[in-house]
Design a protein around this motif. Structure first.
Motif, PDB file in Angstrom:
ATOM      1  N   SER A  84       0.856  -1.185   0.000  1.00  0.00           N
ATOM      2  CA  SER A  84       0.000   0.000   0.000  1.00  0.00           C
ATOM      3  C   SER A  84       0.889   1.232   0.000  1.00  0.00           C
ATOM      4  N   PHE A  85       0.765   2.045  -1.050  1.00  0.00           N
ATOM      5  CA  PHE A  85       1.548   3.269  -1.202  1.00  0.00           C
ATOM      6  C   PHE A  85       0.577   4.449  -1.233  1.00  0.00           C
ATOM      7  N   GLY A  86       0.797   5.436  -0.378  1.00  0.00           N
ATOM      8  CA  GLY A  86      -0.108   6.577  -0.360  1.00  0.00           C
ATOM      9  C   GLY A  86       0.533   7.804   0.241  1.00  0.00           C
ATOM     10  N   PHE A  87      -0.245   8.875   0.301  1.00  0.00           N
ATOM     11  CA  PHE A  87       0.265  10.103   0.893  1.00  0.00           C
ATOM     12  C   PHE A  87      -0.892  10.912   1.466  1.00  0.00           C
ATOM     13  N   THR A  88      -0.573  11.733   2.449  1.00  0.00           N
ATOM     14  CA  THR A  88      -1.553  12.611   3.075  1.00  0.00           C
ATOM     15  C   THR A  88      -1.610  13.922   2.304  1.00  0.00           C
ATOM     16  N   GLU A  89      -2.817  14.301   1.889  1.00  0.00           N
ATOM     17  CA  GLU A  89      -2.992  15.556   1.153  1.00  0.00           C
ATOM     18  C   GLU A  89      -3.153  16.742   2.102  1.00  0.00           C
ATOM     19  N   GLU A  90      -4.015  16.563   3.105  1.00  0.00           N
ATOM     20  CA  GLU A  90      -4.304  17.634   4.053  1.00  0.00           C
ATOM     21  C   GLU A  90      -4.460  17.052   5.448  1.00  0.00           C
ATOM     22  N   GLY A  91      -4.143  17.867   6.454  1.00  0.00           N
ATOM     23  CA  GLY A  91      -4.313  17.425   7.837  1.00  0.00           C
ATOM     24  C   GLY A  91      -3.232  16.467   8.285  1.00  0.00           C
ATOM     25  N   VAL A  92      -3.498  15.797   9.397  1.00  0.00           N
ATOM     26  CA  VAL A  92      -2.542  14.857   9.981  1.00  0.00           C
ATOM     27  C   VAL A  92      -3.284  13.599  10.404  1.00  0.00           C
ATOM     28  N   GLN A  93      -2.763  12.458  10.014  1.00  0.00           N
ATOM     29  CA  GLN A  93      -3.307  11.198  10.511  1.00  0.00           C
ATOM     30  C   GLN A  93      -2.249  10.491  11.339  1.00  0.00           C
ATOM     31  N   THR A  94      -2.702   9.694  12.266  1.00  0.00           N
ATOM     32  CA  THR A  94      -1.787   8.961  13.136  1.00  0.00           C
ATOM     33  C   THR A  94      -2.192   7.498  13.150  1.00  0.00           C
ATOM     34  N   PHE A  95      -1.206   6.624  13.256  1.00  0.00           N
ATOM     35  CA  PHE A  95      -1.494   5.192  13.234  1.00  0.00           C
ATOM     36  C   PHE A  95      -0.380   4.437  13.939  1.00  0.00           C
ATOM     37  N   THR A  96      -0.706   3.237  14.365  1.00  0.00           N
ATOM     38  CA  THR A  96       0.267   2.339  14.972  1.00  0.00           C
ATOM     39  C   THR A  96       0.646   1.268  13.963  1.00  0.00           C
ATOM     40  N   ALA A 106       1.733  13.827   7.975  1.00  0.00           N
ATOM     41  CA  ALA A 106       1.166  15.143   7.677  1.00  0.00           C
ATOM     42  C   ALA A 106       1.192  15.365   6.166  1.00  0.00           C
ATOM     43  N   ALA A 107       0.667  16.499   5.746  1.00  0.00           N
ATOM     44  CA  ALA A 107       0.557  16.801   4.320  1.00  0.00           C
ATOM     45  C   ALA A 107       1.904  16.655   3.616  1.00  0.00           C
ATOM     46  N   GLY A 108       1.918  15.921   2.510  1.00  0.00           N
ATOM     47  CA  GLY A 108       3.129  15.722   1.728  1.00  0.00           C
ATOM     48  C   GLY A 108       3.948  14.514   2.129  1.00  0.00           C
ATOM     49  N   MET A 109       3.592  13.851   3.229  1.00  0.00           N
ATOM     50  CA  MET A 109       4.332  12.671   3.656  1.00  0.00           C
ATOM     51  C   MET A 109       3.774  11.423   2.983  1.00  0.00           C
ATOM     52  N   VAL A 110       4.654  10.470   2.721  1.00  0.00           N
ATOM     53  CA  VAL A 110       4.291   9.236   2.036  1.00  0.00           C
ATOM     54  C   VAL A 110       4.178   8.103   3.046  1.00  0.00           C
ATOM     55  N   MET A 111       3.158   7.258   2.872  1.00  0.00           N
ATOM     56  CA  MET A 111       2.985   6.071   3.707  1.00  0.00           C
ATOM     57  C   MET A 111       3.238   4.824   2.872  1.00  0.00           C
ATOM     58  N   LEU A 151       8.239  12.247  -4.081  1.00  0.00           N
ATOM     59  CA  LEU A 151       7.586  10.946  -4.188  1.00  0.00           C
ATOM     60  C   LEU A 151       6.080  11.098  -4.018  1.00  0.00           C
ATOM     61  N   ALA A 152       5.657  11.955  -3.100  1.00  0.00           N
ATOM     62  CA  ALA A 152       4.230  12.206  -2.925  1.00  0.00           C
ATOM     63  C   ALA A 152       3.617  12.764  -4.204  1.00  0.00           C
ATOM     64  N   ARG A 153       4.342  13.630  -4.875  1.00  0.00           N
ATOM     65  CA  ARG A 153       3.857  14.209  -6.136  1.00  0.00           C
ATOM     66  C   ARG A 153       3.715  13.123  -7.210  1.00  0.00           C
ATOM     67  N   ALA A 154       4.672  12.204  -7.241  1.00  0.00           N
ATOM     68  CA  ALA A 154       4.606  11.116  -8.216  1.00  0.00           C
ATOM     69  C   ALA A 154       3.420  10.200  -7.928  1.00  0.00           C
ATOM     70  N   LEU A 155       3.167   9.918  -6.658  1.00  0.00           N
ATOM     71  CA  LEU A 155       2.026   9.083  -6.279  1.00  0.00           C
ATOM     72  C   LEU A 155       0.709   9.756  -6.646  1.00  0.00           C
ATOM     73  N   ARG A 156       0.643  11.073  -6.472  1.00  0.00           N
ATOM     74  CA  ARG A 156      -0.565  11.795  -6.872  1.00  0.00           C
ATOM     75  C   ARG A 156      -0.810  11.629  -8.376  1.00  0.00           C
ATOM     76  N   GLY A 157       0.265  11.763  -9.167  1.00  0.00           N
ATOM     77  CA  GLY A 157       0.120  11.609 -10.603  1.00  0.00           C
ATOM     78  C   GLY A 157      -0.391  10.236 -10.991  1.00  0.00           C
ATOM     79  N   LEU A 158       0.136   9.190 -10.325  1.00  0.00           N
ATOM     80  CA  LEU A 158      -0.313   7.835 -10.608  1.00  0.00           C
ATOM     81  C   LEU A 158      -1.773   7.662 -10.210  1.00  0.00           C
ATOM     82  N   HIS A 159      -2.133   8.117  -9.008  1.00  0.00           N
ATOM     83  CA  HIS A 159      -3.496   7.967  -8.519  1.00  0.00           C
ATOM     84  C   HIS A 159      -4.482   8.654  -9.456  1.00  0.00           C
ATOM     85  N   GLU A 160      -4.182   9.872  -9.853  1.00  0.00           N
ATOM     86  CA  GLU A 160      -5.073  10.613 -10.742  1.00  0.00           C
ATOM     87  C   GLU A 160      -5.202   9.936 -12.100  1.00  0.00           C
ATOM     88  N   ALA A 161      -4.119   9.329 -12.570  1.00  0.00           N
ATOM     89  CA  ALA A 161      -4.174   8.618 -13.846  1.00  0.00           C
ATOM     90  C   ALA A 161      -5.049   7.367 -13.747  1.00  0.00           C
TER      91      ALA A 161
END
Length: 253
Positions: free
Chosen positions: A19-31, A40-45, A100-110
């Motif tokens: 699973s490859f993703g990124f946060t667009e806005e806000g902050v998420q937290t996980f264990t 946070a925004a711009g970070m890749v998971m 990398l987040a920008r590249a993932l956005r491009g893939l997702h949108e495609a």
């Protein structure tokens, strides 16, 4: 997946995919992997197959994120063509990499925006190689799984291929040739959750597949061992972030 959550809390779960993703806005937290992480925004998971994790918003504002789930066989194909080795094992679930987040956005949108098959393939190959290069550790996923506790592996196979939804801890212990406690401990060490949680996750994946086939929700609940339609809906939402009805509308089944 493209979603905004404020109050939703993901139950601890894992995916059969990378699973490859990124946060667009806000902050998420996980264990994940025994530690608490923030994206946070711009970070890749980056999650490996069978990486157990949960997730929720870090504050009342909520967060928006995009995620692409990729089968290990597709990752292997890309790396093989690039002259790489085995499947990667990502050691850190959060990578600070705006490019990398920008590249993932491009893939997702495609993928969701009707790009040509050739364009999707080009972006996909490039993103997988980029994720592995920027976020992958030195280990190989297949090698790491080779040191799994054998009892946990046996139990996982039984849960995957058994049609018996009423299977007991004693039966799992007998299959593994260990005590019930040893099986529970080994399985949690290998997969990060109890066998019962893993079994429920498999049932929910089956429910998702049956939704793709257009089966009625009440029938799916019976087939996957949930008490009723409401019971299935509650757990489906906790695992996948959307109700079965919303999922069905999204995939057009």
């Amino acid at each position: 997946m493209h979603a905004h959550f404020e109050r939703h809390v993901y139950h601890r779960h894992s995916h059969e995919t990378y699973s490859f993703g990124f946060t667009e806005e806000g902050v998420q937290t996980f264990t994940c992997r025994g530690a608490r992480h923030r994206s946070a925004a711009g970070m890749v998971m980056v999650f490996n197959p069978d990486d157990p994790h949960d997730g929720h918003a870090a504050d009342d504002v909520g967060f928006t994120y995009r995620m692409v789930h990729v089968g290990p066989e597709l990752v292997a194909d890309v790396l093989a063509e690039a002259g790489g080795g085995g499947l990667p094992l990502f050691t850190e679930p959060v990578v600070r990499d705006v490019e990398l987040a920008r590249a993932l956005r491009g893939l997702h949108e495609a993928l969701v925006g009707g790009a040509s098959a050739l364009r999707r393939d080009e972006l996909f190959d490039g993103v997988v190689a980029q994720v592995v290069r920027r976020g992958g550790g030195g280990d190989v996923y297949g090698d790491a799984r080779g040191v799994e506790i054998e009892a946990g592996r046996v139990v996982r196979e039984v849960l995957h291929y058994s049609d018996d939804l009423g299977i007991t801890a004693g039966e799992l212990a007998a299959a593994a040739g260990r005590s019930r406690f040893a099986v529970y401990r080994s399985f949690r060490a290998a997969y990060g959750m109890a066998p019962s949680d893993y079994q429920r996750q498999l049932r929910l994946r089956t429910a998702r597949r049956l939704l793709d086939e257009g089966r009625p929700l009440a029938e799916i609940a019976v087939m996957t061992g949930f008490t009723d339609q409401s019971h299935l809906t509650r757990w489906f939402t906790r695992y996948f972030g959307v109700t079965p009805g919303a999922y069905r509308r999204a995939v057009g089944s």
